[in-house]
Design an enzyme around this catalytic site. Sequence first.
Site: not given
Length: 509
Positions: A95, A98, A246, A486
């Site tokens: 995603d 990571d 999430y 990120e």
Amino acid sequence: MDSFPSFLTSSTTLVFLLLLLFSPCNAAKHGTFGHHRRPRSASHNYRDALTKSIMFFEGQRSGKLPPNQRISWRKDSGLSDGAAAHVDLVGGYYDAGDNVKFGFPMAFTTTMLSWSVIEFGGLMKGELQNAKQAIRWATDYLLKATAHPDTIYVQVGDATKDHACWERPEDMDTPRTVIKIDKNTPGTEVAAETAAALAAASLVFRKSDPTYSKLLARRAIRVFEFADKHRGAYSIGLRPYVCPYYCDFSGYQDELLWGAAWLHKATRNPTYLSYIQANGNTLGADESDNTFGWDNKHVGARILLSKAFLVQNVQPLHDYKSHADNFICSLIPGTPSSTAQYTPGGLLFKMNDSNMQYVTSTSFLLVTYAKYLTQSLKVVNCGGAIITPKKLRTFAKKQVDYLLGDNPMKMSFMVGYGPRYPLRIHHRGSSLPSVSSHPAKIQCSSGFSIYNSQSPNPNILIGAIVGGPDQNDRFPDQRSDYEQSEPATYINAPLVGSLAYFAHSFGQL
Ligand SMILES: *[C@@H]1O[C@H](CO)[C@@H](O)[C@H](O)[C@H]1NC(C)=O
């Protein structure tokens, strides 16, 4: 980069301008003279940004990489994913920075990439194939994740253990835990979003690969039925695994409406129209809700359903024009019902964490709604202020231009675009030496010396868009700052559509 006017040589520019002198209608239509007069718009190479925004997805790939992989510092990873549950879950996307495969944001990313191609694929030219490849990389995975009826594999990887390490995807050795939803542990938000993704992608491949398209549509129907019939939040049933990463805060009503809207569009089966009519009021949120991102799809559903009324003349959905208008009015500064916040430099500001996703997704909705309004010869009336499609496009372009460098920091928030961009993005693979340059394994905690250093990332994750500046337009470019530094697949996906529009509209708004 080949035929964009600003890149023509001076002699061909002369010929070009002479040609335009003899075709004034054409010049007006494309606004070419205006384009040459305005250095601001000439300063952005939307085609280059489009190419890069799509290339980014190759850097997020999990699984066995193909020979034409362009982000070549990435190698195969996660080749046994699914083994823990005796299923094949190789492939798909990480995603963000990571190495976990989270099904919920992956599905939303797929829906938005597909919507980008559905609306603006005709303007993508040479990038259309790459955009479709980016979608297929996700849908091949989502087909695996939904292969068994009434079951969806919604995550691969133990998020807590993964996040405790700073290691390359090629090295990862934390548990590849497989998380699923089924009748006993339902997950309506993730199931309905997966149905939306499959349905949207079925439209992308309808002409170019009808067999694949039908497979996607059939699966979407089955997955939506499961989502609707077995209602419950995965954020409750699977809380320890999916939260706080999430966790869905907006409830699953938005995904049910959004999923039904996509199935209506993809299948034209009247069942979905009846479903939307019967449930629209309970599934719709209050009109002041204007946040669109991986968690909340209320306004996305409103804009999508407005198309059925405006462009396809589906009369029972006529209310969605005013629902969509209310969203627009809440956003445009200076109108009576405007509630959105902006930074002093003019960037839409919704949240500290990954704010740029709201910028890209909202800009996409504006460009898309402008298209529907143009097709139906309509405008938006915000308490007396008339908002034209051109105004919506101008507004979206300002957000996109900010992202690409017209901002107080004078930097691009897309890695590899423009002369100044983030150098220390919060991304394991980008920040650690590549497998080619450092073949020996880098253990879980060894990576943190690099994480904590000030050195720029050695591997350029081309096209990655980061979380972006804070509410005062500041950007520290610190690797540890995941809120601002990120990248994520759902930040890029909606921008692909807007960039396709701006790349080929020749400055016309
Ligand atoms: C966002 O950041 C600002 C400034 O650092 C802080 O005051 C505010 O509380 C933060 N908001 C949230 C929701 O974390």
